[in-house]
Design a protein around this motif. Structure first.
Motif, PDB file in Angstrom:
ATOM      1  N   HIS A 123      34.729 -58.249   9.332  1.00 59.53           N
ATOM      2  CA  HIS A 123      34.065 -59.469   9.798  1.00 59.53           C
ATOM      3  C   HIS A 123      35.179 -60.476  10.091  1.00 59.53           C
ATOM      4  O   HIS A 123      36.165 -60.537   9.355  1.00 59.53           O
ATOM      5  N   ALA A 147      34.475 -53.951  12.929  1.00 58.03           N
ATOM      6  CA  ALA A 147      33.183 -54.419  12.430  1.00 58.03           C
ATOM      7  C   ALA A 147      32.083 -53.503  12.954  1.00 58.03           C
ATOM      8  O   ALA A 147      31.681 -53.607  14.111  1.00 58.03           O
ATOM      9  N   ASP A 207      28.185 -62.451  15.474  1.00 56.81           N
ATOM     10  CA  ASP A 207      27.543 -61.741  14.365  1.00 56.81           C
ATOM     11  C   ASP A 207      26.653 -62.681  13.544  1.00 56.81           C
ATOM     12  O   ASP A 207      25.512 -62.345  13.210  1.00 56.81           O
TER      13      ASP A 207
END
Ligand SMILES: NC(=O)C1=CN([C@@H]2O[C@H](COP(=O)(O)OP(=O)(O)OC[C@H]3O[C@@H](n4cnc5c(N)ncnc54)[C@H](O)[C@@H]3O)[C@@H](O)[C@H]2O)C=CC1
Ligand SMILES: CC(=O)[C@](C)(O)C(=O)O
Ligand SMILES: [Mg+2]
Ligand SMILES: [Mg+2]
Length: 348
Positions: A123, A147, A207
């Motif tokens: 991340h 990720a 995200d």
């Protein structure tokens, strides 16, 4: 290779271009230390191990996840260590604690980041919000990201099925000149299907938006709104649930996944098509301001701050569980539990 998405060309790495044997060659002298054994930890560590890499796990002893690691076949003292010992042994440190947990462990990780090692994230959170996290990597290590775009549970399941989950990858810092081959090799190693290139900032902002938006937050919100309107108008729980969730997940979304929204529409009645073509735009227009304020909240770092603050409390797990329980016990998801029991695979 370059692939065209709509009319935009992007860089994508495939398993054909960068086969597993090449990944094994690139990482043959590395010790990959997977730090944390929550959701991504097990998926990535087990896939790496099954792909033939030299991998160890670092996890707090006397924890449920330590026991889970042992149950998964990691051997204390051989392939399973306390976090600090794993940091010391690893040449690639896969920082897979929760994003808030990474703040607490950072001083320990930093201590063992000797020149030439690689610091790996799943991340962009820690380094993008470095003013909040204090995670500022030394200049002489590679800082890279893979990720997986999905739960660690799916990463493992899809690997076992011989498929692969798509991942984003990025390079934040290339100290050794090998960051690119290292990150791609790791991406292949953890069981990615295709690897889409991005940067840390773009990864974390997209995200955080996605999970708060259509992937999780918005979808629950729109389910709840429709369910409540149906119930308020005298529809039974089962009818409201079936028309809100069950038909979507069981029948229609698989069609969207296979061939797109237009194809799903085309496989429904012309009555449905007429109405759905009329109504999608009002829904877009009604929710777009919410998405805009969500993106703003992500961009300003407010979302990151909230998540750090609440997930740094000692009772954060219990608090999350309490709120999940509320969701589970809502009438809609209670109705769901009964509806799911009726599926052939669940009913004896
Ligand atoms: N859950 C998922 O499937 C996905 C997670 N990610 C990212 O992967 C990383 C790991 O996420 P998850 O696997 O969900 O983490 P998680 O919330 O499951 O926690 C992982 C581990 O961190 C440990 N931990 C937490 N706080 C700690 C502390 N203060 N000291 C020591 N250990 C501590 C826990 O014991 C657990 O084993 C995060 O950066 C997350 O954003 C990315 C894609 C999907
Ligand atoms: C599974 C995933 O990719 C998420 C939703 O972004 C996350 O768990 O953080
Ligand atoms: Mg995600
Ligand atoms: Mg996420």
């Amino acid at each position: 290779m370059k692939l065209t998405f709509g009319s935009v060309e992007e860089n994508v790495v495939t398993r054909e271009e960068f086969p597993l044997a090449q990944a094994q060659e690139v990482l043959k002298d590395e010790v990959i230390a997977v730090l944390g054994y929550g959701v991504q930890g097990p998926g990535q560590a087990l896939n790496l191990k099954d792909n033939g890499f030299n991998v160890i796990v670092g996890q707090r002893k006397d924890s449920k996840t330590w026991d889970k690691a042992v149950a998964d076949g990691w051997v204390p003292g051989e392939t399973l260590f306390e976090l600090e010992e794993a940091c010391e042994k690893g040449t690639i440190l896969q920082f897979l604690l929760s994003d808030a947990g990474q703040i607490a462990l950072w001083p320990t990780v930093k201590k063992h980041l000797s020149p030439g090692k690689a610091l790996y994230f799943s991340h962009g959170f820690g380094v993008t919000y470095k003013e909040k996290t204090g995670i500022i990597p030394p200049a002489d290590v590679d800082v890279i990201l893979v990720a997986p775009k999905g739960s660690g549970t799916s990463l493992r399941r899809m690997f076992v099925e011989g498929r692969g989950l798509n991942s984003s990858f990025a390079i934040y810092q290339d100290a050794t000149g090998r960051a690119r081959e290292r990150v791609i090799a790791l991406g292949i190693g953890v069981g990615s299907g295709y690897l889409f290139e991005t940067d840390f900032y773009k990864e974390v902002t997209s995200d955080l938006t996605g999970e708060r938006g259509t992937l999780m937050g918005a979808i629950q919100g729109i389910f709840a709104a429709q369910y409540e309107v149906l119930r308020a108008n005298g529809h039974s729980p089962s009818e409201a649930f079936n028309e809100t969730v069950e038909e979507l997940t069981q029948s229609l979304m698989p069609l969207v996944a296979e061939n797109g929204m237009d194809w799903m529409y085309a496989n429904c009645s012309t009555t449905a098509q007429r109405g759905a073509l009329d109504w999608w735009k009002p829904f877009r227009d009604a929710t777009k301001p919410v998405f805009e304020s969500l993106y703003e909240s992500v961009k300003t770092g407010q979302e990151a701050q909230k998540s750090i603050d609440s997930n740094s409390k000692s009772d954060y797990r219990a608090k999350l569980e309490e709120e999940l329980k509320e969701l589970r016990e809502s009438e809609m998801w209670q109705a769901g539990a009964t509806v799911r029991q009726l599926r052939p695979e669940n009913n004896g």
